[in-house]
Design a protein around this motif. Structure first.
Motif, PDB file in Angstrom:
ATOM      1  N   GLY A   8     -21.578  -9.006 -16.751  1.00 31.71           N
ATOM      2  CA  GLY A   8     -22.211  -7.965 -15.763  1.00 31.71           C
ATOM      3  C   GLY A   8     -21.057  -7.942 -14.651  1.00 31.71           C
ATOM      4  O   GLY A   8     -20.807  -7.450 -13.480  1.00 31.71           O
ATOM      5  N   GLY A   9     -20.205  -9.112 -14.471  1.00 30.58           N
ATOM      6  CA  GLY A   9     -19.394  -8.457 -13.344  1.00 30.58           C
ATOM      7  C   GLY A   9     -18.145  -7.377 -13.270  1.00 30.58           C
ATOM      8  O   GLY A   9     -18.173  -6.551 -14.667  1.00 30.58           O
ATOM      9  N   ILE A  10     -16.904  -7.688 -12.676  1.00 33.72           N
ATOM     10  CA  ILE A  10     -16.172  -6.269 -12.882  1.00 33.72           C
ATOM     11  C   ILE A  10     -14.485  -6.927 -13.972  1.00 33.72           C
ATOM     12  O   ILE A  10     -14.087  -7.831 -12.560  1.00 33.72           O
ATOM     13  CB  ILE A  10     -15.942  -5.353 -11.839  1.00 33.72           C
ATOM     14  N   GLN A  11     -14.264  -6.413 -14.895  1.00 36.05           N
ATOM     15  CA  GLN A  11     -12.559  -7.448 -14.095  1.00 36.05           C
ATOM     16  C   GLN A  11     -11.739  -6.347 -14.208  1.00 36.05           C
ATOM     17  O   GLN A  11     -11.433  -5.091 -15.126  1.00 36.05           O
ATOM     18  CB  GLN A  11     -12.962  -7.546 -16.215  1.00 36.05           C
ATOM     19  N   ALA A  12     -10.791  -6.851 -12.758  1.00 39.51           N
ATOM     20  CA  ALA A  12      -9.639  -5.797 -12.782  1.00 39.51           C
ATOM     21  C   ALA A  12      -8.765  -5.208 -14.156  1.00 39.51           C
ATOM     22  O   ALA A  12      -8.195  -6.480 -14.310  1.00 39.51           O
ATOM     23  CB  ALA A  12      -9.156  -6.483 -11.753  1.00 39.51           C
ATOM     24  N   SER A  13      -7.892  -4.198 -14.410  1.00 38.75           N
ATOM     25  CA  SER A  13      -7.144  -4.083 -14.778  1.00 38.75           C
ATOM     26  C   SER A  13      -6.331  -4.505 -14.184  1.00 38.75           C
ATOM     27  O   SER A  13      -5.697  -5.079 -12.847  1.00 38.75           O
ATOM     28  CB  SER A  13      -7.402  -2.466 -15.231  1.00 38.75           C
ATOM     29  N   SER A  14      -4.944  -4.775 -15.406  1.00 43.39           N
ATOM     30  CA  SER A  14      -4.093  -5.425 -14.586  1.00 43.39           C
ATOM     31  C   SER A  14      -3.219  -4.337 -14.022  1.00 43.39           C
ATOM     32  O   SER A  14      -1.972  -4.587 -13.295  1.00 43.39           O
ATOM     33  CB  SER A  14      -2.696  -6.204 -15.882  1.00 43.39           C
ATOM     34  N   TYR A  15      -3.416  -2.474 -14.393  1.00 45.73           N
ATOM     35  CA  TYR A  15      -2.406  -1.937 -14.021  1.00 45.73           C
ATOM     36  C   TYR A  15      -3.081  -1.019 -12.689  1.00 45.73           C
ATOM     37  O   TYR A  15      -3.887  -0.958 -12.082  1.00 45.73           O
ATOM     38  CB  TYR A  15      -2.801  -0.609 -15.018  1.00 45.73           C
ATOM     39  N   ASN A  16      -2.265  -1.553 -11.295  1.00 50.46           N
ATOM     40  CA  ASN A  16      -2.782  -1.032 -10.088  1.00 50.46           C
ATOM     41  C   ASN A  16      -1.455   0.149  -9.332  1.00 50.46           C
ATOM     42  O   ASN A  16      -1.054  -0.483  -9.053  1.00 50.46           O
ATOM     43  CB  ASN A  16      -3.505  -2.495  -9.362  1.00 50.46           C
ATOM     44  N   THR A  17      -2.281   1.102  -9.578  1.00 46.31           N
ATOM     45  CA  THR A  17      -1.227   2.306  -8.970  1.00 46.31           C
ATOM     46  C   THR A  17      -0.760   1.876  -7.377  1.00 46.31           C
ATOM     47  O   THR A  17      -1.784   1.824  -6.339  1.00 46.31           O
ATOM     48  CB  THR A  17      -1.771   2.995  -8.849  1.00 46.31           C
ATOM     49  N   GLY A  18       0.902   1.431  -7.169  1.00 44.11           N
ATOM     50  CA  GLY A  18       1.163   1.870  -5.785  1.00 44.11           C
ATOM     51  C   GLY A  18       0.789   0.491  -5.134  1.00 44.11           C
ATOM     52  O   GLY A  18       1.464   0.213  -4.158  1.00 44.11           O
ATOM     53  N   PRO A  34       7.385  -2.262  -6.151  1.00 43.33           N
ATOM     54  CA  PRO A  34       6.905  -1.638  -6.575  1.00 43.33           C
ATOM     55  C   PRO A  34       7.667  -0.256  -7.397  1.00 43.33           C
ATOM     56  O   PRO A  34       8.827  -0.506  -7.503  1.00 43.33           O
ATOM     57  CB  PRO A  34       6.055  -1.089  -5.524  1.00 43.33           C
ATOM     58  N   ASP A  35       7.465  -0.077  -8.831  1.00 44.26           N
ATOM     59  CA  ASP A  35       8.002   1.987  -8.640  1.00 44.26           C
ATOM     60  C   ASP A  35       8.621   2.544  -7.963  1.00 44.26           C
ATOM     61  O   ASP A  35       8.100   2.469  -6.812  1.00 44.26           O
ATOM     62  CB  ASP A  35       7.486   2.187  -9.856  1.00 44.26           C
ATOM     63  N   TRP A  36       9.623   3.114  -7.877  1.00 42.81           N
ATOM     64  CA  TRP A  36      10.506   3.992  -7.346  1.00 42.81           C
ATOM     65  C   TRP A  36      11.188   4.832  -7.957  1.00 42.81           C
ATOM     66  O   TRP A  36      11.820   4.135  -9.262  1.00 42.81           O
ATOM     67  CB  TRP A  36      11.211   3.577  -5.672  1.00 42.81           C
ATOM     68  N   GLU A  37      11.687   5.569  -7.308  1.00 46.83           N
ATOM     69  CA  GLU A  37      12.295   6.976  -7.730  1.00 46.83           C
ATOM     70  C   GLU A  37      13.872   6.529  -7.626  1.00 46.83           C
ATOM     71  O   GLU A  37      14.679   6.590  -6.582  1.00 46.83           O
ATOM     72  CB  GLU A  37      11.730   8.407  -7.819  1.00 46.83           C
ATOM     73  N   PHE A 205      12.472  -7.574   2.600  1.00 45.34           N
ATOM     74  CA  PHE A 205      12.938  -6.227   3.073  1.00 45.34           C
ATOM     75  C   PHE A 205      12.701  -5.378   2.181  1.00 45.34           C
ATOM     76  O   PHE A 205      12.059  -4.011   2.589  1.00 45.34           O
ATOM     77  CB  PHE A 205      14.081  -6.974   4.225  1.00 45.34           C
ATOM     78  N   GLY A 206      12.997  -5.649   1.503  1.00 44.09           N
ATOM     79  CA  GLY A 206      13.528  -4.073  -0.053  1.00 44.09           C
ATOM     80  C   GLY A 206      11.872  -4.000  -0.033  1.00 44.09           C
ATOM     81  O   GLY A 206      11.529  -2.826  -0.308  1.00 44.09           O
ATOM     82  N   LEU A 210      10.172  -0.196   0.698  1.00 40.29           N
ATOM     83  CA  LEU A 210       8.688   0.910  -0.600  1.00 40.29           C
ATOM     84  C   LEU A 210       7.454   0.365   0.358  1.00 40.29           C
ATOM     85  O   LEU A 210       6.286   1.402  -0.056  1.00 40.29           O
ATOM     86  CB  LEU A 210       9.198   0.083  -1.648  1.00 40.29           C
ATOM     87  N   ALA A 211       6.849  -0.529   0.983  1.00 37.16           N
ATOM     88  CA  ALA A 211       5.797  -0.482   1.452  1.00 37.16           C
ATOM     89  C   ALA A 211       5.169   0.800   2.318  1.00 37.16           C
ATOM     90  O   ALA A 211       4.282   1.237   2.865  1.00 37.16           O
ATOM     91  CB  ALA A 211       5.045  -1.918   1.751  1.00 37.16           C
ATOM     92  N   SER A 212       6.384   0.775   3.289  1.00 39.62           N
ATOM     93  CA  SER A 212       6.264   2.186   4.212  1.00 39.62           C
ATOM     94  C   SER A 212       6.923   3.248   3.961  1.00 39.62           C
ATOM     95  O   SER A 212       6.097   3.686   4.878  1.00 39.62           O
ATOM     96  CB  SER A 212       7.731   1.295   5.584  1.00 39.62           C
ATOM     97  N   GLY A 213       6.762   4.098   3.003  1.00 36.15           N
ATOM     98  CA  GLY A 213       6.842   4.747   2.783  1.00 36.15           C
ATOM     99  C   GLY A 213       8.232   6.003   2.261  1.00 36.15           C
ATOM    100  O   GLY A 213       8.026   7.189   2.797  1.00 36.15           O
ATOM    101  N   VAL A 214       9.039   5.128   3.081  1.00 39.92           N
ATOM    102  CA  VAL A 214      10.297   5.378   3.166  1.00 39.92           C
ATOM    103  C   VAL A 214      11.043   6.039   1.831  1.00 39.92           C
ATOM    104  O   VAL A 214      11.019   6.617   1.580  1.00 39.92           O
ATOM    105  CB  VAL A 214      11.388   4.407   3.920  1.00 39.92           C
TER     106      VAL A 214
END
Length: 217
Positions: A8-18, A34-37, A205-206, A210-214
């Motif tokens: 009855g619990g919630i199983q988190a998916s391995s896909y987490n956007t961002g 994380p992914d970047w262009e 640092f990289g 990525l986390a900063s949104g730059v």
């Protein structure tokens, strides 16, 4: 998406956007990026401006380390500079392709030569570029669409690129300073080790960038 479990619990998916995917080392610092262009030859103004900001940080950092290297080693090798330069050069190459790699790599040497921070400053153009350009190509080789790079991938590219950056220094040691082969070998190895250790701060640092949104993700 999350799915109910039998209990009855919630199983988190391995896909987490961002979010960064878990890696072999603690995710906080050394997990998968994380992914970047990524574009090998970007031309957008935003990319060039972001690379210039990295180049500014690189220049300020090197103004300190180059003076320390001159005091500690007499300018024979920029050991502290090699430790810190991947912080900026690797990020420029990975996130902004060849364009960013060359911008970040070549702004600081201009300032270093104008301010005479280190007697090796004239070869810093080659030292920085011979690291940054291969890193951009390694990123292009390793990066899959929709996926960020892992620490082993970045570390492999870094370890293979650092010796190339030391080659211009070796030319100075051999042909200008005329050091003996054992001394040249000692400084070459010491310089590579200093550069290799820089990945320990460059990779986290990289992730922060990525986390900063730059970086466009």
């Amino acid at each position: 998406m999350s799915q109910p479990t039998e209990s009855g619990g919630i199983q988190a998916s391995s896909y987490n956007t961002g979010k960064a995917a878990p890696g072999p080392l603690p995710d906080k610092h050394y997990g998968q990026l994380p992914d970047w262009e990524f574009n090998l030859l970007p031309s957008r103004t935003a990319v060039i401006m972001a690379a210039l900001f990295l180049a500014l940080g690189f220049t300020v950092n090197m103004q300190i380390t180059e003076r320390i290297d001159t005091i500690m080693w007499g300018g024979i090798s920029p050991l502290w500079g090699l430790f810190f330069f991947a912080l900026w050069n690797a990020s420029g190459a990975m996130f902004f392709g060849l364009t960013g790699a060359l911008v970040v790599a070549n702004v600081n040497p201009i300032v270093a030569n104008l301010t005479a921070t280190n007697p090796l400053a004239p070869v810093f153009f080659a030292t920085n570029s011979l690291y940054a350009v291969p890193m951009a190509f390694w990123t292009w080789y390793f990066k899959e669409e929709g996926e960020g790079l892992t620490f082993p991938q970045v570390a492999t590219a870094h370890v293979l690129s650092i010796p190339l950056s030391v080659v211009p220094l070796a030319f100075v040691w051999v042909f200008v300073l005329q050091l003996t082969p054992p001394v040249v070998a000692m400084w070459f190895v010491a310089s590579c080790i200093a550069g290799w250790l820089g990945i320990l701060i460059a990779y986290p640092f990289g992730k922060k960038l990525l986390a900063s949104g730059v970086i466009q993700q």
